[in-house]
Design an enzyme around this catalytic site. Structure first.
Site, short mmCIF file in Angstrom:
data_model
loop_
_atom_site.label_atom_id
_atom_site.label_comp_id
_atom_site.label_asym_id
_atom_site.label_seq_id
_atom_site.Cartn_x
_atom_site.Cartn_y
_atom_site.Cartn_z
N LYS A 9 0.78 -1.21 0.06
CA LYS A 9 -0.12 0.09 -0.15
C LYS A 9 1.03 1.36 -0.12
CE LYS A 9 -2.35 1.56 3.74
NZ LYS A 9 -3.41 1.52 4.66
N SER A 25 -3.86 3.23 -17.08
CA SER A 25 -2.82 3.05 -16.06
C SER A 25 -2.79 3.96 -14.88
CB SER A 25 -1.43 2.47 -16.40
OG SER A 25 -0.70 3.61 -17.01
N TYR A 58 -3.73 -0.80 -13.58
CA TYR A 58 -2.40 -1.46 -13.47
C TYR A 58 -1.35 -0.12 -13.39
CZ TYR A 58 -1.75 -0.48 -18.25
OH TYR A 58 -1.61 0.32 -19.52
#
Length: 122
Positions: A9, A25, A58
């Site tokens: 994270k 992305s 992504y």
């Protein structure tokens, strides 16, 4: 049995750029990715703290040391420069491995300059 747990994270990542006409992305400073073990092209879940938007995309690597967090493609509509994001990735673990697993967490400060690396509090 496998459990899906938080793998990494990056918290309070400040959006530095938007690129609507990029193919998609989220661009993330390569140094930040390395610190939390996030791989290029890895699926991520992103939460925007400013507007509550949550989306999957992504990760792609921005230049190391650039402090870049860029919303690309359609995600550019989901935030603006200065918004704070939480960027998360997940992994599947066997139950025994999950007992001791600790995700890698990076907490960023203003302008993505102050960096505090820590495990998630229990």
């Amino acid at each position: 049995m496998q459990l899906n747990l938080l793998k990494s994270k990056i918290h309070r990542a400040e959006v530095t750029d938007l690129s609507l006409h990029y193919e998609g992305s989220l661009a993330v400073d390569r140094d930040f990715m390395t610190m939390v073990g996030l791989r290029e092209y890895e699926k991520i879940l992103v939460g925007n703290m400013a507007n509550g938007e949550r989306f999957e995309t992504y990760a792609i690597a921005a230049p190391a040391g650039s402090k870049t967090i860029s919303l690309n493609g359609a995600t550019a509509h989901l935030g603006k420069r200065g918004d704070l994001l939480t960027i998360m990735s997940f992994a599947a673990f066997e139950a025994a491995e999950a007992e001791t697993w600790q995700p890698k967490v990076l907490l960023l400060g203003e302008g993505n300059t102050k960096i505090i690396k820590r495990p998630v509090a229990a």
